[in-house]
Scaffold this active site. Structure first.
Site, mmCIF file in Angstrom:
data_model
loop_
_atom_site.group_PDB
_atom_site.id
_atom_site.type_symbol
_atom_site.label_atom_id
_atom_site.label_comp_id
_atom_site.label_asym_id
_atom_site.label_seq_id
_atom_site.Cartn_x
_atom_site.Cartn_y
_atom_site.Cartn_z
ATOM 1 N N HIS A 63 0.799 -1.173 -0.120
ATOM 2 C CA HIS A 63 0.024 -0.013 0.090
ATOM 3 C C HIS A 63 0.923 1.230 0.013
ATOM 4 O O HIS A 63 1.554 1.426 -0.992
ATOM 5 C CB HIS A 63 -0.922 -0.158 1.248
ATOM 6 C CG HIS A 63 -2.006 0.812 1.106
ATOM 7 N ND1 HIS A 63 -2.252 1.820 0.178
ATOM 8 C CD2 HIS A 63 -2.952 1.327 2.309
ATOM 9 C CE1 HIS A 63 -3.480 2.379 0.319
ATOM 10 N NE2 HIS A 63 -3.735 2.325 1.819
ATOM 11 N N HIS B 58 -1.344 0.236 -12.582
ATOM 12 C CA HIS B 58 -2.306 0.912 -11.936
ATOM 13 C C HIS B 58 -3.517 -0.024 -12.002
ATOM 14 O O HIS B 58 -3.851 -0.635 -12.781
ATOM 15 C CB HIS B 58 -2.700 2.263 -12.219
ATOM 16 C CG HIS B 58 -3.659 3.034 -11.029
ATOM 17 N ND1 HIS B 58 -4.987 3.079 -10.903
ATOM 18 C CD2 HIS B 58 -3.062 3.859 -10.078
ATOM 19 C CE1 HIS B 58 -5.055 3.710 -9.787
ATOM 20 N NE2 HIS B 58 -3.841 4.246 -9.393
ATOM 21 N N ASP C 288 3.701 7.266 -8.091
ATOM 22 C CA ASP C 288 4.985 7.250 -7.266
ATOM 23 C C ASP C 288 6.186 7.262 -7.996
ATOM 24 O O ASP C 288 7.344 7.535 -7.501
ATOM 25 C CB ASP C 288 4.866 5.840 -6.825
ATOM 26 C CG ASP C 288 3.758 5.491 -5.682
ATOM 27 O OD1 ASP C 288 3.621 6.566 -5.089
ATOM 28 O OD2 ASP C 288 3.415 4.485 -5.324
HETATM 29 N N1 CMX Z 1 5.954 -4.586 -13.150
HETATM 30 C C1 CMX Z 1 5.732 -5.691 -13.297
HETATM 31 N N2 CMX Z 1 4.463 -6.384 -13.324
HETATM 32 C C2 CMX Z 1 3.396 -6.032 -13.520
HETATM 33 C C3 CMX Z 1 3.429 -4.260 -13.311
HETATM 34 C C4 CMX Z 1 4.547 -3.687 -13.162
HETATM 35 N N3 CMX Z 1 4.740 -2.235 -13.184
HETATM 36 N N4 CMX Z 1 2.149 -3.987 -13.613
HETATM 37 C C5 CMX Z 1 1.309 -4.882 -13.547
HETATM 38 N N5 CMX Z 1 2.170 -6.205 -13.581
HETATM 39 C C6 CMX Z 1 1.655 -7.433 -13.599
HETATM 40 C C7 CMX Z 1 1.133 -7.687 -12.390
HETATM 41 O O1 CMX Z 1 1.789 -8.039 -11.296
HETATM 42 C C8 CMX Z 1 0.060 -8.850 -12.831
HETATM 43 O O2 CMX Z 1 0.910 -10.060 -12.669
HETATM 44 P P1 CMX Z 1 0.144 -11.592 -12.190
HETATM 45 O O3 CMX Z 1 -1.155 -11.768 -13.416
HETATM 46 O O4 CMX Z 1 1.283 -12.590 -12.707
HETATM 47 O O5 CMX Z 1 -0.353 -11.242 -10.996
HETATM 48 C C9 CMX Z 1 -0.314 -8.615 -14.091
HETATM 49 O O6 CMX Z 1 0.813 -7.632 -14.551
HETATM 50 C C10 CMX Z 1 -1.632 -7.846 -14.327
HETATM 51 O O7 CMX Z 1 -1.447 -6.754 -13.390
HETATM 52 P P2 CMX Z 1 -2.877 -5.555 -13.908
HETATM 53 O O8 CMX Z 1 -4.084 -6.140 -13.839
HETATM 54 O O9 CMX Z 1 -2.129 -4.704 -14.845
HETATM 55 O O10 CMX Z 1 -2.597 -4.671 -12.493
HETATM 56 P P3 CMX Z 1 -2.927 -4.927 -10.808
HETATM 57 O O11 CMX Z 1 -4.297 -4.169 -10.775
HETATM 58 O O12 CMX Z 1 -2.775 -6.370 -10.548
HETATM 59 O O13 CMX Z 1 -1.722 -4.135 -10.140
HETATM 60 C C11 CMX Z 1 -0.077 -2.778 -9.516
HETATM 61 C C12 CMX Z 1 -1.322 -2.866 -9.951
HETATM 62 C C13 CMX Z 1 0.048 -1.085 -9.170
HETATM 63 C C14 CMX Z 1 -0.015 -3.252 -8.070
HETATM 64 C C15 CMX Z 1 0.882 -3.077 -10.506
HETATM 65 O O14 CMX Z 1 0.806 -2.265 -11.647
HETATM 66 C C16 CMX Z 1 2.388 -2.996 -9.886
HETATM 67 O O15 CMX Z 1 2.720 -3.778 -9.114
HETATM 68 N N6 CMX Z 1 3.112 -1.778 -10.286
HETATM 69 C C17 CMX Z 1 4.464 -1.747 -9.768
HETATM 70 C C18 CMX Z 1 4.286 -1.475 -8.028
HETATM 71 C C19 CMX Z 1 3.906 0.277 -8.034
HETATM 72 O O16 CMX Z 1 4.400 0.972 -8.881
HETATM 73 N N7 CMX Z 1 2.936 0.459 -6.959
HETATM 74 C C20 CMX Z 1 2.507 1.686 -6.986
HETATM 75 C C21 CMX Z 1 0.994 1.977 -7.356
HETATM 76 C C22 CMX Z 1 0.615 3.351 -7.171
HETATM 77 C C23 CMX Z 1 -0.942 3.472 -7.170
HETATM 78 O O17 CMX Z 1 -1.797 2.667 -7.022
HETATM 79 O O18 CMX Z 1 -1.350 4.670 -7.267
#
Ligand code: CMX
Length: 387
Positions: free
Chosen positions: A227, A268, A323
């Site tokens: 989070h 996101h 971020d």
């Molecule tokens: N890097 C690597 N893998 C990623 C990714 C990234 N930046 N974004 C998505 N993915 C992966 C997910 O882990 C997921 O993999 P699995 O199917 O193996 O679990 C897949 O792609 C599909 O994900 P999604 O539906 O596109 O996105 P989610 O809603 O599951 O996740 C988030 C969203 C933010 C957690 C994810 O994009 C991520 O981990 N980003 C990197 C961390 C980050 O920057 N966090 C800050 C978020 C800020 C905010 O929320 O405002």
């Protein structure tokens, strides 16, 4: 299941999914759309980003932007509420400095709440908004052992200036620091009703715990690496890249993906375009610190990462999120330690979560308030074994 389609019947497929997408209430302060991101009281964040944080906090509590007279009266009200009750210095002097700053923040909120809670939701929420700059300044000063000569608290200053005055940083352009922190706070004030920390704060308040105890719960939720602590991880990630050369950055990103590690600052849950909060901070960085070496890295990341991430069709949004740039900007204005970054996020959210708690406790259900949270859990076979 998409987050923006209201779900009206819950099936067994929805169990144990962290309430993902399941509607539980209404939110009067903010919502998030896939293209324009977060809106506060109907205004897309891009329209609010350059305003003074006091005016945007007024918006969240009053559901309309202030006139100049209302703005001046609100600032005077915050000044009147700002003085901290006795006791925080002694508690902060006793805490272990190796403890995480988010734990310090949570304990700080409990400490001032124990000394002075009115029991009126709105008063307590606004008192806490007004007290946060001093809490944050003292948190830095005690945690870093800079306890000699802490400036007296001047509650007549604006929220950001009061934090800077308490911090009393050396070798920093305070007007640039002010602009970066003001933008950071405005961009992070609120993010809909169902994010974990907001939900936790409202759930705790629904049992009529105090506003301070509820907010400490919210901060404990925010402290998790999935989070609020993602912003700490994001700058650590940027510092780890160490080059702004596009080919090297691309190789780094591919290596991270191969190692099954996230590319921080991208992706996101709801947005399907670049987060406007990232767009605003990139523009701010181009104006304030175009030559900063970390800014050069994130500029390259912004060019390269979406293309590489888009190669994976599972990734719904390969674009930059909030971020990506915030840590670099904080670092640029002398706030060099990523472990503090979630406390700024928490500082901002105290306003959004406070406004949502006030709404749930005093406005919803014609003023009766939302009852104590009590979602249903279904007994599994193991728990029925001795029945
Ligand atoms: N890097 C690597 N893998 C990623 C990714 C990234 N930046 N974004 C998505 N993915 C992966 C997910 O882990 C997921 O993999 P699995 O199917 O193996 O679990 C897949 O792609 C599909 O994900 P999604 O539906 O596109 O996105 P989610 O809603 O599951 O996740 C988030 C969203 C933010 C957690 C994810 O994009 C991520 O981990 N980003 C990197 C961390 C980050 O920057 N966090 C800050 C978020 C800020 C905010 O929320 O405002």
């Amino acid at each position: 299941m998409s987050n923006d389609e209201p779900l009206l019947s819950v099936t067994s497929a929805h169990l144990n999914t962290g309430l993902r997408g399941i509607p539980v209430g209404t939110c009067r302060t903010s919502f998030v759309t896939p293209t324009e991101g977060v809106h506060y009281c109907g205004y897309p964040i891009a329209e609010l980003a350059a305003l003074d944080v006091e005016d945007v906090i007024y918006l969240l509590f009053n559901k309309e932007l202030p006139t100049p007279e209302q703005s001046a009266a609100f600032r005077a009200d915050l000044t009147a509420r700002g003085a901290l009750p006795e006791g925080l210095d002694a508690v902060y002097a006793a805490l272990p400095r190796e403890g995480h700053p988010m734990d310090w923040l949570s304990i700080g909120l409990h400490t001032i709440g124990m000394a002075d809670t009115t029991g009126n939701w709105m008063d307590d929420a606004l008192n806490l908004v007004a007290r946060m700059p001093r809490v944050m300044g003292l948190l830095f000063r005690y945690r870093e052992g800079r306890t000699d000569g802490i400036p007296a608290d001047d509650t007549s200053l604006g929220l950001v200036d009061r934090f800077i005055a308490t911090l009393d940083p050396e070798g920093v352009d305070r007007s640039v620091m002010r602009e970066v922190l003001n933008a950071y706070l405005v961009l992070h004030l609120d993010h809909g009703g169902g994010n974990l920390s907001t939900f936790t704060g409202k759930a705790t308040a629904s049992g009529k715990a105090t506003l301070y105890a509820s907010m400490a719960s919210a901060m404990n939720s925010l402290s998790g690496p999935l989070h609020g602590r993602a912003n700490q991880s994001c700058l650590e990630f940027v510092l780890g890249i160490g080059t702004s050369d596009p080919e090297e950055v691309e190789a780094f990103i591919r290596g991270e993906l191969e190692a099954k590690r996230p590319v921080f600052g991208f992706g996101h849950a709801v947005l399907r375009a670049e987060d406007p909060r990232a767009t605003y901070q990139f523009a701010l960085g181009e104006r304030l610190c175009p030559d900063d070496e970390n800014f050069a890295i994130i500029r390259t990341l912004r060019e390269v990462a979406p293309r590489v991430l888009a190669e994976n069709p599972k990734i719904s949004n390969p674009n930059a999120n909030v971020d990506i740039a915030s840590g670099t900007l904080l670092h640029h204005v002398g706030l060099r330690k990523p472990e503090y970054y979630t406390t700024f996020f928490g500082w901002a959210r105290v306003a959004g979560i406070g406004a949502q708690i006030v709404d749930e406790r005093t406005v919803m259900r014609d003023g009766k308030g939302v009852p104590i949270y009590r979602p249903k859990y279904i007994a599994e076979e193991q728990s029925l074994r001795h029945v």
